[in-house]
Design an enzyme around this catalytic site. Structure first.
Site, mmCIF file in Angstrom:
data_model
loop_
_atom_site.group_PDB
_atom_site.id
_atom_site.type_symbol
_atom_site.label_atom_id
_atom_site.label_comp_id
_atom_site.label_asym_id
_atom_site.label_seq_id
_atom_site.Cartn_x
_atom_site.Cartn_y
_atom_site.Cartn_z
ATOM 1 N N LEU A 1 0.672 5.131 0.026
ATOM 2 C CA LEU A 1 -0.035 6.144 0.239
ATOM 3 C C LEU A 1 0.995 7.406 0.596
ATOM 4 C CD1 LEU A 1 -1.807 3.817 1.276
ATOM 5 C CD2 LEU A 1 -3.241 5.556 2.247
ATOM 6 N N LYS A 53 -17.382 9.987 11.736
ATOM 7 C CA LYS A 53 -18.107 8.752 12.012
ATOM 8 C C LYS A 53 -19.578 9.048 13.029
ATOM 9 C CE LYS A 53 -15.821 6.748 8.994
ATOM 10 N NZ LYS A 53 -14.995 5.752 9.233
ATOM 11 N N ARG A 92 7.903 -18.309 38.889
ATOM 12 C CA ARG A 92 8.845 -17.602 39.495
ATOM 13 C C ARG A 92 8.610 -17.306 40.958
ATOM 14 N NH1 ARG A 92 14.225 -15.176 40.130
ATOM 15 N NH2 ARG A 92 14.123 -13.341 40.726
ATOM 16 N N MET A 132 0.855 -1.233 -0.088
ATOM 17 C CA MET A 132 -0.087 0.059 0.117
ATOM 18 C C MET A 132 0.628 1.106 0.121
ATOM 19 S SD MET A 132 -2.736 1.372 3.132
ATOM 20 C CE MET A 132 -2.921 -0.251 3.298
ATOM 21 N N LEU A 165 7.676 -9.161 34.917
ATOM 22 C CA LEU A 165 9.100 -9.898 34.691
ATOM 23 C C LEU A 165 10.141 -9.155 35.445
ATOM 24 C CD1 LEU A 165 7.425 -11.488 32.474
ATOM 25 C CD2 LEU A 165 9.703 -11.650 31.372
ATOM 26 N N GLY A 175 13.203 -7.042 36.315
ATOM 27 C CA GLY A 175 14.377 -6.915 35.559
ATOM 28 C C GLY A 175 14.585 -7.807 34.145
ATOM 29 N N GLN A 188 6.717 -5.209 33.551
ATOM 30 C CA GLN A 188 6.782 -5.076 34.805
ATOM 31 C C GLN A 188 6.363 -6.326 35.835
ATOM 32 O OE1 GLN A 188 7.541 -2.239 35.728
ATOM 33 N NE2 GLN A 188 7.108 -2.016 37.922
ATOM 34 N N SER A 206 0.595 11.454 6.585
ATOM 35 C CA SER A 206 -0.616 11.174 6.586
ATOM 36 C C SER A 206 -1.526 12.292 5.740
ATOM 37 C CB SER A 206 -1.267 10.842 8.124
ATOM 38 O OG SER A 206 -0.451 9.890 8.817
ATOM 39 N N GLU A 224 -1.329 2.841 9.770
ATOM 40 C CA GLU A 224 -2.805 3.222 9.329
ATOM 41 C C GLU A 224 -3.353 4.439 9.702
ATOM 42 O OE1 GLU A 224 -3.355 1.823 6.306
ATOM 43 O OE2 GLU A 224 -1.700 0.430 6.575
#
Length: 599
Positions: free
Chosen positions: A164, A456, A323, A162, A417, A419, A415, A171, A442
């Site tokens: 554009l 819309k 863990r 595409m 996991l 470090g 967060q 945009s 997009e």
């Protein structure tokens, strides 16, 4: 790895219990299908995603495409994966039988695609763009164009793009400069530059079909003067064989924070004055035609964002269960063994938020896909029209809400996991980087907000939004007498009323001062999106409540999780819309009144 792509129990719930896709088999187009054929397609997609896409995801991120001035080089695994996708018939899964397709409902096709986007969103980008380009070619191409290019695209021999954006325009498509000069033959000569073109050059297949927006000489200014052209990398002879290389040249590669496995390019058209392009449809109708591909891509971007968030959720959930670290606040003995971190309330908060964002977003994306099926195959014209109106309203939300809040889910996964999550030893940091693009892809979320509020919300006299609000109120009415859901039914009904009143105030203000009315469009997008996701959650909770009692233990736990995620969303997320509605209804001008010199 299997559990890290998607929770298949959840996907089955979405398709068969929430959206009742089996009901589609009563329609002539899908009459040869049933749950067995849907499951077979999903199983095939899962297997290929797991075996061909997932294994090179991190490798493609670490080894970006390269360009030596002549050729783009990608990992060989990328081409192998794309060929496996096409060989399984997935590029044409939704197409007619006589085109080599399976005639699957679009909602099932998108459910298949979800697994590829979870496994490796970068490699999935090549078939994703090709399928969208092929759909647009089918809708707007001439008989000759369709005859030469459609089947090779559906077979995976040609890929699609595409084209554009341009370096100076981004945009702002009204400002594109690419030109198309008529010739005495059946084609135009194009000249200009395009930027940010995913899949713009590669050696994965025989050919690339570029869908290009350009201006015919003498065209009206702005978007009313844009036309759509099909520009192949290699010309195609009347017998389908490849001809000479077209005058489309790669100017360079863009180096991205994430999504690195999808080659992203700057393209030059007509450097040597001989770039052949074929006009699709009528002159000056290009933007309206391109919206066929853009709208499909917007929904696809939302699904991709959802699945990147979903994958992060599954990885962090798996980590949290395994863990061991810390002890409960009530444990005073330091010699007591640590517990798995999923036992800590704050970790459960982060996991529950991810579940609420990602499973809510997946329900939204698949609901939109189901609306596309209704728009094209519902048994009566009024049902098709209503589905189209609902889809028009929801499309900017489907693109934007998951790309913002499933990115938040990725942040929470890191967060969880700790470090380790910030290192490349675990996949969650790459998932975050990959997902960050989707707020831009997009059309930025700011552009989606302007589309939603500026076009819309008021289109067709506001009928599309009114239909959406009716759906929400009907859902709330069904839940009002269900034990444990009455609180949420009342909250959704109130939220729908707030949305209606806020929209009416903004549209009325726009008649006097459009700039002020639109100044906080992004807040409006969040208001609508959060209300819509609340609706998807109450719908899920309704199904879960009906089926939880008497279900086997695993199913009962699954349904309980759905109800708890609904509870989380209504208590932690939906209340934010009250403050958003107040700010919007007041026509707050804080951002609009800010002057450049004050920064």
């Amino acid at each position: 790895m299997t559990a890290m792509l998607i929770n298949r129990r959840d996907l089955d719930f979405m398709l068969y219990e929430l959206l009742d896709v089996e009901a589609l088999t009563a329609r002539p187009r899908f009459a040869e299908h049933g749950r067995e054929t849907f499951a077979a397609a999903l199983d095939t997609a899962h297997e290929i995603a797991e075996k061909r896409f997932a294994p090179h995801n991190a490798k493609a991120d670490a080894n970006e495409p390269t360009f030596d001035g002549e050729t783009v080089t990608l990992l060989p695994e990328v081409g192998e994966a794309v060929r496996a996708f096409a060989s399984a018939g997935l590029m044409a899964a939704h197409q007619d039988f006589d085109l080599g397709g399976m005639q699957l409902p679009w909602v099932v096709t998108q459910a298949c695609m979800a697994m590829f986007q979870s496994a490796n969103v970068s490699t999935a980008g090549y078939p994703f763009l090709t399928m969208a380009a092929a759909n647009m070619l089918q809708a707007h191409g001439s008989q000759e164009q369709v005859g030469l290019f459609l089947r090779p695209m559906l077979e995976g021999r040609f890929l699609g793009t595409m084209c554009l954006s341009e370096p100076q325009a981004g945009s702002s498509l009204a400002d594109i400069r690419t030109r198309a000069t008529p010739t005495a033959e059946d084609h135009y000569l194009l000249s200009g530059n395009k930027m940010w073109i995913s899949g713009g050059d590669n050696e994965l297949t025989e050919n690339i079909v570029h869908m290009v927006l350009a201006r015919i000489e003498g065209a009206p200014p702005g978007v009313k003067g844009i036309s759509l052209f099909l520009v192949p990398k290699f010309l195609v002879n009347a017998d389908g064989s490849l001809g000479a290389r077209n005058d489309v040249r790669l100017a360079g590669l863009n180096h991205k924070m994430g999504y690195r496995g999808t080659v992203n390019t700057a393209l030059n058209f007509g450097e040597r004055g001989n770039c052949v392009g074929y006009l699709m449809g009528e002159p000056h109708q290009g933007l309206a035609q391109m919206f066929h591909m853009m709208n499909e891509a917007r929904i696809g971007v939302g699904l991709g964002a959802t699945m990147l968030g979903y994958a992060g959720y599954l990885h962090s959930l798996d980590y949290a269960r395994d863990r061991p670290q810390g002890r409960p606040p009530t444990a005073k003995d330091p010699t007591v063994a640590p517990i798995a971190i999923v036992g800590h309330a704050d970790v459960r908060r982060m996991l529950l938020a991810q579940k609420a964002y990602c499973e809510g977003a997946l329900a939204l994306c698949l609901t939109a896909a189901r609306m596309i099926d209704d728009q094209h195959t519902a048994p009566d014209a009024e049902a098709r029209r209503r589905a189209g109106l609902l889809l028009d309203v929801l499309t900017p939300v489907v693109k934007a809400w998951p790309s913002e809040w499933c990115l938040e889910a990725n942040k929470l996964a890191i967060q969880v996991l700790g470090g380790y999550g910030y290192t490349r030893d675990y996949p969650v940091e790459q998932l975050y980087r990959d997902n960050r693009l989707n707020m831009i892809h997009e059309g930025t979320n700011g552009i989606q907000a302007l589309d939603l509020l500026g076009r819309k919300a008021g289109m067709a006299g506001g009928e599309g939004l009114a239909l959406l609000l009716d759906e929400m109120r009907a859902c709330a009415a069904r839940a009002a007498d269900v034990e444990g859901l009455a609180e949420f039914a009342a909250a959704l009904s109130a939220a729908a009323d707030r949305l209606r009143a806020t929209t009416a105030a903004l549209l009325a203000a726009a008649r006097e001062d459009a700039e002020r009315s639109l100044a906080n469009a992004h807040v409006y997008l969040e208001l609508v999106g959060t209300t819509v996701i609340a609706w998807t959650w109450l719908r899920q909770a309704l199904v879960a409540s009906r089926r939880r009692d008497g279900a086997p233990d695993d199913d009962a736990a699954f349904y309980a999780g759905k109800i708890q995620a609904c509870r989380y969303f209504f208590r932690f997320e939906l209340p934010r819309t009250e403050a958003q509605a107040r700010l919007l209804s007041a026509l707050d001008d804080t951002t609009l009144a800010m002057k450049e010199a004050w920064f």
